[in-house]
Design an enzyme around this catalytic site. Structure first.
Site, mmCIF file in Angstrom:
data_model
loop_
_atom_site.group_PDB
_atom_site.id
_atom_site.type_symbol
_atom_site.label_atom_id
_atom_site.label_comp_id
_atom_site.label_asym_id
_atom_site.label_seq_id
_atom_site.Cartn_x
_atom_site.Cartn_y
_atom_site.Cartn_z
ATOM 1 N N CYS A 60 -6.629 14.009 7.070
ATOM 2 C CA CYS A 60 -6.524 12.597 7.430
ATOM 3 C C CYS A 60 -7.893 12.060 7.824
ATOM 4 O O CYS A 60 -8.656 12.715 8.551
ATOM 5 C CB CYS A 60 -5.537 12.434 8.586
ATOM 6 S SG CYS A 60 -5.541 10.782 9.317
ATOM 7 N N ASP A 94 -3.022 5.675 -2.709
ATOM 8 C CA ASP A 94 -3.996 6.658 -2.263
ATOM 9 C C ASP A 94 -3.977 7.829 -3.254
ATOM 10 O O ASP A 94 -2.987 8.553 -3.346
ATOM 11 C CB ASP A 94 -3.588 7.113 -0.859
ATOM 12 C CG ASP A 94 -4.473 8.191 -0.278
ATOM 13 O OD1 ASP A 94 -5.410 8.639 -0.956
ATOM 14 O OD2 ASP A 94 -4.206 8.592 0.876
ATOM 15 N N ARG A 124 -13.340 5.434 -1.659
ATOM 16 C CA ARG A 124 -13.263 5.642 -0.204
ATOM 17 C C ARG A 124 -14.335 6.653 0.193
ATOM 18 O O ARG A 124 -14.479 7.700 -0.436
ATOM 19 C CB ARG A 124 -11.880 6.174 0.177
ATOM 20 C CG ARG A 124 -11.805 6.689 1.605
ATOM 21 C CD ARG A 124 -10.422 7.139 1.974
ATOM 22 N NE ARG A 124 -10.455 8.229 2.955
ATOM 23 C CZ ARG A 124 -9.379 8.777 3.507
ATOM 24 N NH1 ARG A 124 -8.177 8.340 3.174
ATOM 25 N NH2 ARG A 124 -9.517 9.772 4.366
ATOM 26 N N ASP A 153 -6.092 10.360 -3.101
ATOM 27 C CA ASP A 153 -6.793 11.475 -2.457
ATOM 28 C C ASP A 153 -8.164 11.701 -3.104
ATOM 29 O O ASP A 153 -8.929 10.773 -3.284
ATOM 30 C CB ASP A 153 -5.932 12.737 -2.486
ATOM 31 C CG ASP A 153 -4.808 12.687 -1.457
ATOM 32 O OD1 ASP A 153 -4.862 11.837 -0.556
ATOM 33 O OD2 ASP A 153 -3.865 13.493 -1.563
ATOM 34 N N TYR A 198 0.848 -1.188 0.000
ATOM 35 C CA TYR A 198 0.000 0.000 0.000
ATOM 36 C C TYR A 198 0.883 1.238 0.000
ATOM 37 O O TYR A 198 1.905 1.280 0.685
ATOM 38 C CB TYR A 198 -0.916 0.006 1.222
ATOM 39 C CG TYR A 198 -1.808 1.223 1.299
ATOM 40 C CD1 TYR A 198 -2.846 1.399 0.389
ATOM 41 C CD2 TYR A 198 -1.609 2.204 2.270
ATOM 42 C CE1 TYR A 198 -3.658 2.521 0.451
ATOM 43 C CE2 TYR A 198 -2.425 3.321 2.334
ATOM 44 C CZ TYR A 198 -3.441 3.473 1.417
ATOM 45 O OH TYR A 198 -4.244 4.588 1.457
ATOM 46 N N ASP A 243 -0.839 15.972 5.753
ATOM 47 C CA ASP A 243 -1.732 15.254 4.836
ATOM 48 C C ASP A 243 -3.016 16.052 4.632
ATOM 49 O O ASP A 243 -4.080 15.684 5.135
ATOM 50 C CB ASP A 243 -2.027 13.866 5.416
ATOM 51 C CG ASP A 243 -2.916 13.027 4.514
ATOM 52 O OD1 ASP A 243 -2.913 13.273 3.295
ATOM 53 O OD2 ASP A 243 -3.611 12.134 5.036
ATOM 54 N N GLU A 265 -13.941 4.578 5.555
ATOM 55 C CA GLU A 265 -12.937 5.108 6.468
ATOM 56 C C GLU A 265 -13.500 5.338 7.869
ATOM 57 O O GLU A 265 -14.664 5.707 8.048
ATOM 58 C CB GLU A 265 -12.395 6.431 5.913
ATOM 59 C CG GLU A 265 -11.301 7.076 6.741
ATOM 60 C CD GLU A 265 -10.043 6.249 6.893
ATOM 61 O OE1 GLU A 265 -10.131 5.132 7.447
ATOM 62 O OE2 GLU A 265 -8.964 6.721 6.482
ATOM 63 N N GLU A 280 -11.424 9.408 -2.807
ATOM 64 C CA GLU A 280 -12.315 9.662 -1.673
ATOM 65 C C GLU A 280 -13.324 10.761 -1.951
ATOM 66 O O GLU A 280 -13.224 11.475 -2.961
ATOM 67 C CB GLU A 280 -11.483 9.983 -0.432
ATOM 68 C CG GLU A 280 -10.704 11.269 -0.539
ATOM 69 C CD GLU A 280 -9.581 11.337 0.484
ATOM 70 O OE1 GLU A 280 -9.571 12.315 1.262
ATOM 71 O OE2 GLU A 280 -8.712 10.438 0.501
ATOM 72 N N ASN A 317 -8.883 -0.011 7.241
ATOM 73 C CA ASN A 317 -7.673 0.769 7.481
ATOM 74 C C ASN A 317 -7.276 0.625 8.949
ATOM 75 O O ASN A 317 -7.898 1.206 9.827
ATOM 76 C CB ASN A 317 -7.928 2.243 7.143
ATOM 77 C CG ASN A 317 -6.719 3.119 7.401
ATOM 78 O OD1 ASN A 317 -5.626 2.643 7.678
ATOM 79 N ND2 ASN A 317 -6.919 4.422 7.307
ATOM 80 N N HIS A 361 -7.413 4.359 -4.730
ATOM 81 C CA HIS A 361 -8.696 4.727 -4.147
ATOM 82 C C HIS A 361 -8.864 6.239 -4.203
ATOM 83 O O HIS A 361 -7.906 7.005 -4.106
ATOM 84 C CB HIS A 361 -8.889 4.169 -2.735
ATOM 85 C CG HIS A 361 -7.921 4.625 -1.696
ATOM 86 N ND1 HIS A 361 -7.961 5.876 -1.130
ATOM 87 C CD2 HIS A 361 -6.890 3.974 -1.087
ATOM 88 C CE1 HIS A 361 -7.017 5.976 -0.220
ATOM 89 N NE2 HIS A 361 -6.339 4.843 -0.182
#
Length: 318
Positions: free
Chosen positions: A126, A89, A161, A91, A48, A62, A191, A118, A213, A116
């Site tokens: 985060c 990721d 996500r 984002d 990952y 982040d 998440e 989101e 996660n 993924h």
């Protein structure tokens, strides 16, 4: 040697097969290419690549400050180092639906097995922090539809996500998950689930793989693989675990140097020279060119080089 011996298309098929196997897939988070090689060596299912880790590696929080170029480049460096499938990721997709489409194709080009995307606003934060904001359902659906339509390899996994559980009810998370699957998501990343029962509810809501996660210091308890598989989780990530472990060890070593004037007390906990050379495959490079590795590692295995004189002197690390 220089690159994985397995082409990206084959890694993507292997990833799909793993998700369909009925056995939960474990993907520790790599913080650099060498750590991806270590993850493979330890027998995990995949690698990952966390957006939080890429940001931290650049000294950034982040909050969506990294660019598509930075993420694709770093993710590609990591993916080329291992035969395992790597997911990244992405984002919020780095922009509007057209940007999301381009992001997916750039990540395909970089050799990733999936990504993924989101449903937070940008700038994001985060997923285990308070104060998140999610976009409306139509915007979230547009992102996933654009991603699914843009991919050229049908085995490149588009994972949606959703962070809506941080701002709304579990039922809202289930409803959004169903809508994202209908839009084309191959998998769901719910998440900041608060219990195993919440993971089970998402499992009951959708008929695609779901991801857990297991990040430290977050909203979710650190459930075991057995507990997660029991409630139907398909895949588990440990996104920042190795970075936190490495940085913790680095900090302790620096403290030792500062207080004791030497790193001697930390040496026993360090990765050895021979182990590092094993991971970077010095011997493989030597088989290609015997002049590359024509020395012996003190305390390690002989290089096995032939046809040239070997020096037993320890080489300079500097």
């Amino acid at each position: 040697m220089l690159y994985s011996s397995i082409p990206p298309e084959q890694k993507r098929r292997a990833f799909r097969d793993g998700l369909a196997s009925g056995r939960i897939q474990q993907f520790p988070g790599a913080f650099n290419p060498l750590s991806a090689r270590l993850i493979e060596d330890k027998g995990f299912d995949g690698v990952y690549i966390s957006g939080a880790v890429i940001a931290a590696d650049l000294g950034l929080p982040d909050i969506g400050l990294t660019t598509l170029t930075e993420v694709a480049h770093r993710a590609g460096q990591i993916a080329r180092m291992t035969d395992l499938p790597c997911i990244v990721d992405a984002d919020t997709g780095f922009g509007e639906p057209m940007n999301v489409a381009r992001s997916v194709q750039e990540l395909e080009n970089a050799g990733l097995a999936g990504c993924h995307i989101e449903d937070q606003f940008n700038p994001k934060r985060c997923g285990h922090l308070d104060g998140k904001n999610v976009v409306d359902l139509d915007t979230a659906v547009q992102r996933i539809r654009a991603a699914a339509d843009a991919r050229r390899d049908p085995n490149f996994l588009i994972m949606a996500r959703t962070d809506i559980r941080g701002t709304d009810t579990l039922e809202a998370a289930c409803e959004r998950s169903r809508a994202l699957v209908e839009a084309g998501a191959d998998a769901i990343f719910p998440e900041a689930m608060r219990s195993l029962e919440e993971f089970r509810a998402i499992r009951d809501a959708v008929d695609v793989p779901i991801l857990a996660n297991m990040t430290e210091f977050g909203k979710s308890e650190l459930f075991t693989v057995e507990q997660l598989q029991e409630v139907g989780v398909t895949m588990v990530i440990y996104p920042v675990t190795l970075l936190r472990s490495a940085m913790g060890a680095a900090e302790r070593t620096l403290d030792s140097i500062r207080t004791q004037g030497t790193q001697e007390s930390a040496v026993e906990h360090m990765q050895t020279r021979s182990r590092l050379y094993e991971l970077v495959d010095y011997e493989g490079y030597n088989r290609f060119d015997s002049s590359v590795f024509n020395f012996e590692i003190p305390g390690g295995r002989p290089s096995g080089a032939t046809g040239s004189a070997r020096s037993t002197a320890q080489e300079d690390d500097a």
